[in-house]
Design a protein around this motif. Structure first.
Motif, PDB file in Angstrom:
ATOM      1  N   HIS A  76       4.731   0.587  -2.557  1.00 15.80           N
ATOM      2  CA  HIS A  76       4.435   0.364  -3.980  1.00 15.80           C
ATOM      3  C   HIS A  76       3.152   1.041  -4.439  1.00 15.80           C
ATOM      4  CE1 HIS A  76       7.848  -2.199  -4.710  1.00 15.80           C
ATOM      5  NE2 HIS A  76       7.612  -2.788  -3.554  1.00 15.80           N
ATOM      6  N   ARG A  77       2.469   1.695  -3.498  1.00 15.66           N
ATOM      7  CA  ARG A  77       1.259   2.464  -3.808  1.00 15.66           C
ATOM      8  C   ARG A  77       0.186   1.645  -4.512  1.00 15.66           C
ATOM      9  NH1 ARG A  77       5.948   4.757  -3.886  1.00 15.66           N
ATOM     10  NH2 ARG A  77       6.337   6.837  -3.160  1.00 15.66           N
ATOM     11  N   ARG A  86       0.548  -0.576  -6.736  1.00 16.33           N
ATOM     12  CA  ARG A  86       0.823  -0.773  -8.162  1.00 16.33           C
ATOM     13  C   ARG A  86       1.999  -1.720  -8.365  1.00 16.33           C
ATOM     14  NH1 ARG A  86      -1.823   2.381 -11.531  1.00 16.33           N
ATOM     15  NH2 ARG A  86      -3.012   4.103 -10.681  1.00 16.33           N
ATOM     16  N   ARG A 133      12.136   2.386  -4.610  1.00 15.88           N
ATOM     17  CA  ARG A 133      11.303   1.773  -3.566  1.00 15.88           C
ATOM     18  C   ARG A 133      12.180   1.207  -2.450  1.00 15.88           C
ATOM     19  NH1 ARG A 133       8.309   4.434  -6.199  1.00 15.88           N
ATOM     20  NH2 ARG A 133       6.500   3.704  -7.351  1.00 15.88           N
ATOM     21  N   ASP A 146       0.804  -1.231   0.000  1.00 20.89           N
ATOM     22  CA  ASP A 146       0.000   0.000   0.000  1.00 20.89           C
ATOM     23  C   ASP A 146       0.833   1.277   0.000  1.00 20.89           C
ATOM     24  OD1 ASP A 146      -2.364  -1.454   0.037  1.00 20.89           O
ATOM     25  OD2 ASP A 146      -2.451  -1.480   2.229  1.00 20.89           O
ATOM     26  N   ASP A 147       1.838   1.346   0.854  1.00 20.03           N
ATOM     27  CA  ASP A 147       2.575   2.598   1.038  1.00 20.03           C
ATOM     28  C   ASP A 147       3.825   2.709   0.169  1.00 20.03           C
ATOM     29  OD1 ASP A 147       0.707   3.376   2.949  1.00 20.03           O
ATOM     30  OD2 ASP A 147       1.818   2.409   4.565  1.00 20.03           O
TER      31      ASP A 147
END
Length: 102
Positions: free
Chosen positions: A22-23, A25, A90, A19-20
């Motif tokens: 790799h948003r 994606r 990342r 979630d945070d």
């Protein structure tokens, strides 16, 4: 020796990664929201850790495992420089989060 079935991080860390970091994606261009997301170890030459784990669609993850883990390809050979740059960014985000938390 049988590999351990335990992950070196918990489900909260998996959520943080997906979630945070790799948003939500995939790291594989065009960076789509995966229909069936998977977290996979990026570089088989390094141990599984938050900084060596990326989000992909499950089909890309299967290809990654087949070609990088079983076929001996380097991830940058399979996915290209653009994807590798995203992974490096990342990884730096993970390092900063780990530094902040510890």
């Amino acid at each position: 020796m049988r590999p351990s079935s335990k992950l070196p991080f918990d489900e909260d860390a998996c959520g943080l990664l997906f979630d945070d970091i790799h948003r939500g994606r995939s790291v594989v261009p065009p960076y789509a929201v995966p229909t069936r997301p998977a977290l996979v170890r990026w570089d088989p030459a390094h141990p599984l850790a938050l900084g060596n784990c990326v989000a992909m669609d499950d089909k890309d993850a299967e290809r990654h495992v087949k070609e990088c883990f079983e076929g001996g390809k380097k991830p940058e050979e399979l996915w290209g420089a653009e994807c590798t740059e995203v992974v490096d960014r990342r990884r730096e985000e993970v390092r900063k989060v780990e530094e902040w938390v510890m």
